[in-house]
Write an enzyme that holds these catalytic residues in place. Structure first.
Site, short mmCIF file in Angstrom:
data_model
loop_
_atom_site.label_atom_id
_atom_site.label_comp_id
_atom_site.label_asym_id
_atom_site.label_seq_id
_atom_site.Cartn_x
_atom_site.Cartn_y
_atom_site.Cartn_z
N LYS A 22 0.33 -0.99 0.07
CA LYS A 22 -0.29 0.03 -0.25
C LYS A 22 0.85 0.80 -0.02
O LYS A 22 0.46 2.36 -1.09
CB LYS A 22 -0.72 0.14 0.89
CG LYS A 22 -1.17 1.57 1.75
CD LYS A 22 -2.70 0.67 2.65
CE LYS A 22 -2.61 1.98 4.07
NZ LYS A 22 -1.79 3.20 4.11
N ASN A 23 2.09 1.03 0.82
CA ASN A 23 2.82 2.68 0.94
C ASN A 23 3.60 2.77 0.05
O ASN A 23 3.72 3.77 0.36
CB ASN A 23 3.37 2.83 2.30
CG ASN A 23 2.10 2.81 3.22
OD1 ASN A 23 1.04 2.96 2.63
ND2 ASN A 23 2.36 2.42 4.73
N ARG A 93 -3.53 9.52 4.21
CA ARG A 93 -2.43 10.34 4.81
C ARG A 93 -1.50 10.36 2.97
O ARG A 93 -1.22 11.38 2.99
CB ARG A 93 -2.05 8.97 5.60
CG ARG A 93 -0.47 9.79 5.99
CD ARG A 93 -0.78 11.13 7.16
NE ARG A 93 0.70 11.83 7.23
CZ ARG A 93 0.03 12.14 8.09
NH1 ARG A 93 -1.08 13.55 8.02
NH2 ARG A 93 1.11 12.96 7.88
N CYS A 117 -4.95 7.88 8.98
CA CYS A 117 -5.11 6.81 10.81
C CYS A 117 -4.54 8.40 11.93
O CYS A 117 -4.55 9.30 11.92
CB CYS A 117 -4.44 6.08 10.97
SG CYS A 117 -5.23 4.87 10.43
N ARG A 122 0.28 14.76 13.41
CA ARG A 122 0.79 14.29 12.39
C ARG A 122 1.71 15.44 11.34
O ARG A 122 0.27 15.61 10.69
CB ARG A 122 0.42 13.04 11.75
CG ARG A 122 0.01 11.91 12.45
CD ARG A 122 -0.67 10.86 11.75
NE ARG A 122 -0.21 9.83 10.69
CZ ARG A 122 -0.53 8.78 10.09
NH1 ARG A 122 -1.66 8.68 9.32
NH2 ARG A 122 0.39 8.47 9.67
N ASP A 125 5.94 19.71 9.19
CA ASP A 125 6.88 20.06 8.76
C ASP A 125 8.23 19.92 8.36
O ASP A 125 8.86 21.38 7.67
CB ASP A 125 7.06 21.04 10.44
CG ASP A 125 7.91 20.11 10.96
OD1 ASP A 125 6.95 18.67 11.68
OD2 ASP A 125 8.04 19.70 12.40
N ASP A 306 3.92 0.10 12.12
CA ASP A 306 1.68 -0.64 11.88
C ASP A 306 2.04 -1.77 11.82
O ASP A 306 0.33 -2.23 12.44
CB ASP A 306 2.20 -0.16 10.48
CG ASP A 306 1.94 1.15 10.24
OD1 ASP A 306 2.19 1.97 10.40
OD2 ASP A 306 1.61 1.73 8.50
N ARG A 398 -9.55 -0.03 3.68
CA ARG A 398 -8.62 1.13 2.92
C ARG A 398 -7.29 0.08 2.41
O ARG A 398 -6.37 0.68 1.99
CB ARG A 398 -7.72 2.17 4.06
CG ARG A 398 -9.20 2.96 4.52
CD ARG A 398 -8.42 4.16 5.06
NE ARG A 398 -7.82 4.85 4.87
CZ ARG A 398 -6.48 4.96 5.50
NH1 ARG A 398 -7.00 5.55 7.22
NH2 ARG A 398 -5.02 6.08 5.38
C1 UD1 Z 1 3.99 6.80 7.03
C2 UD1 Z 1 2.94 5.13 6.72
C3 UD1 Z 1 2.16 4.76 8.26
C4 UD1 Z 1 3.81 4.53 9.09
C5 UD1 Z 1 4.90 5.58 8.77
C6 UD1 Z 1 5.14 5.32 10.01
C7 UD1 Z 1 1.74 5.98 4.38
C8 UD1 Z 1 1.43 6.62 3.91
N1 UD1 Z 1 2.22 6.10 6.04
O1 UD1 Z 1 3.48 7.32 7.36
O2 UD1 Z 1 1.61 3.62 7.72
O3 UD1 Z 1 3.20 4.36 9.74
O4 UD1 Z 1 4.99 6.10 7.53
O5 UD1 Z 1 6.24 4.43 9.14
O6 UD1 Z 1 3.41 5.34 3.84
N2 UD1 Z 1 6.36 13.59 11.84
C9 UD1 Z 1 6.69 15.28 11.97
N3 UD1 Z 1 6.88 15.95 11.39
C10 UD1 Z 1 7.15 16.05 9.41
C11 UD1 Z 1 6.24 14.68 9.47
C12 UD1 Z 1 6.65 13.80 10.65
O7 UD1 Z 1 6.80 15.73 13.27
O8 UD1 Z 1 7.09 16.98 8.93
C13 UD1 Z 1 6.69 12.66 12.67
C14 UD1 Z 1 5.70 11.83 13.00
O9 UD1 Z 1 4.81 12.55 13.35
C15 UD1 Z 1 5.88 10.67 13.24
C16 UD1 Z 1 7.43 10.76 12.81
O10 UD1 Z 1 7.83 12.14 12.01
O11 UD1 Z 1 6.06 11.22 15.19
C17 UD1 Z 1 7.10 10.31 11.87
O12 UD1 Z 1 6.39 10.25 11.06
P1 UD1 Z 1 6.02 9.40 9.29
O13 UD1 Z 1 7.91 8.63 9.20
O14 UD1 Z 1 6.57 10.88 7.86
O15 UD1 Z 1 5.51 9.14 8.91
P2 UD1 Z 1 3.89 8.89 7.79
O16 UD1 Z 1 4.88 9.73 7.07
O17 UD1 Z 1 3.30 9.91 8.57
#
Ligand code: UD1
Length: 422
Positions: A22-23, A93, A117, A122, A125, A306, A398
């Protein structure tokens, strides 16, 4: 709204074939927008997130043709809009990859904030920091993120947190920027490598994907007519591996890359689960009592967040007290309240769940609170004594292709019914 009726205490036995990730697919499809040409993507999972993303891309002018259920041909020659602002953007997402892809194609994008989710705050930045470093102006207005640049120029970007989404988004925006972009402290998840491979097949110059330093040398143009095969879904594979172990079954999980599963297989072996690895499949079965373990979720190659909710069900079956520490998201233990209705004895202390093993779960009416929490509820129901009714099943749609059918073939007593017909 449909619900699942599950009668537990059946051992899962047989073979299951894992679908495409999926991702990875959620990044590969937007990446095709960097092209103005045709490409073919194989092993695309037939899940709700992908059909929603496909609809959003169609609204931008992309044309999709299904060659078969899991193979799609995408024609991006008529894409003429950089405004991804439909209400569907909130439903997943992965819609955030339209920021990097549209910025890379048009040097402009107007994109609604992504959904996904509810795992706590989330932020995005780090995505924005990356786009700004490449020369984009970023404005937030009325729930939309507006990105614009006269020109995108390669830059050195250090991510303050290891973020999968930011790593991929910056990669997408940098592919056609002028000069060299370096992403330091990049995420290393397998799907980052998959998306980089797809971009490189189109003519991008990306090195180091899968390590914590990715170098992207901008190219002027990309070429289409390529065929890309999406990697197997590491999380779907892990979900079935855990379900097999939790029901003390014997399952051959096919179409996996065993290397991607190492953090899970290490924990399963530590718990006394039998794991046999083959080239592209893994057999899981249980002979001994399960031992307690402590798990901490971390960015890849650490234990995936996950798989944290499904893993909790397995730990409920172990001897003694295990712990899970959530190292990625601030609020990923909400599903535990649902498990308590089934008799689970789990205490949450901040970022740690303390799980008492040898738990006799009993079927109950419960609801899926998000995608992976839903998978955990299904596994809990497979283990439990009696019947469980699981509502909010759309969350499972999903991210899991044919989940009910795949479990049914393994011997689970599971059926999907319309909520008002029961
Ligand atoms: C993606 C996956 C999700 C998985 C996650 C971690 C998709 C669509 N989703 O989510 O299934 O659980 O990776 O493997 O691929 N963060 C910040 N600032 C940012 C971005 C992230 O502070 O700009 C923090 C987030 O709040 C979190 C951590 O970094 O605590 C990791 O997030 P991230 O790896 O970005 O997860 P997602 O891309 O949202």
């Amino acid at each position: 709204m449909d619900k699942l009726i599950i009668r537990g205490q059946k051992r899962l036995k047989g073979e299951v074939t894992i679908s495409g990730a999926k991702n990875a697919a959620l990044g590969v499809l937007p990446a095709a927008l960097l092209l103005s040409d045709v490409c073919t993507i194989e092993n695309v999972p037939d899940i709700l997130d992908i059909s929603i993303l496909r609809g959003i891309m169609e609204s931008l002018g992309a044309q999709f043709e299904n060659i078969d259920r899991n193979t799609i041909r995408i024609d991006t020659r008529k894409v003429n809009s950089y405004m991804a602002t439909t209400p569907d953007m909130h439903k997943l997402r992965g819609s955030y990859y339209l920021m990097g892809a549209l910025l890379g194609r048009f040097k402009r994008a107007v994109v609604t904030f992504p959904g996904g989710c509810n795992l706590g705050v989330r932020p995005i930045d780090q995505h924005i920091k990356g786009f700004e470093a490449l020369g984009a102006k970023v404005e937030i207005e009325h729930g939309h993120i507006k990105l614009s640049a006269n020109k995108l120029t390669g830059a050195s970007i250090y991510l303050d947190v290891v973020s999968v989404g930011a790593t991929i988004n910056i990669m997408l925006a940098a592919v056609k920027a002028e000069g060299l972009t370096t992403i330091e402290n990049a995420a290393k998840e397998p799907h980052i490598v998959d998306i980089a491979n797809f971009l490189n097949a189109m003519g991008a110059d990306i090195k180091g994907a899968g390590t914590d330093i990715i170098r992207i040398r901008g190219v002027k143009s990309l070429k289409g007519n390529i065929v890309h095969n999406i990697i197997p879904d590491q999380i779907e594979a892990g979900t079935f591996m855990i379900a097999a172990a939790a029901t003390r079954g014997d399952v051959l999980v096919k179409n996996v890359i065993p290397k991607h599963m190492e953090s899970l297989t290490a924990k399963l072996i530590e718990m006394n689960v039998r794991v046999e690895e083959f080239d592209d499949s893994i057999r899981i079965y249980v002979k001994e009592r399960l031992s307690k373990v402590n798990i901490k979720t971390l960015p890849y190659p650490g234990f995936p967040t996950d798989l944290q909710p499904p893993a909790a069900i397995l730990l409920l079956q172990a001897e003694g007290i295990s712990t899970i520490t959530e190292g990625i998201f601030e609020n990923r233990f909400q599903y535990i309240e649902e498990l308590k209705r089934m008799g689970a004895n789990i205490r949450v202390e901040g970022r740690m769940a303390v799980i008492e093993g040898r738990c006799k779960l009993s079927g109950a009416p419960i609801k899926a609170l998000d995608l992976r929490a839903g998978a955990a509820c299904v596994i809990a129901a497979l283990v439990a004594d009696g019947e469980t009714e699981l509502t909010n099943v759309h969350y499972l749609d999903r991210g899991y292709e044919n989940f009910v059918e795949k479990l049914g073939k393994l011997g689970a007593d599971i059926k999907r019914v319309e909520n008002n017909k029961c």
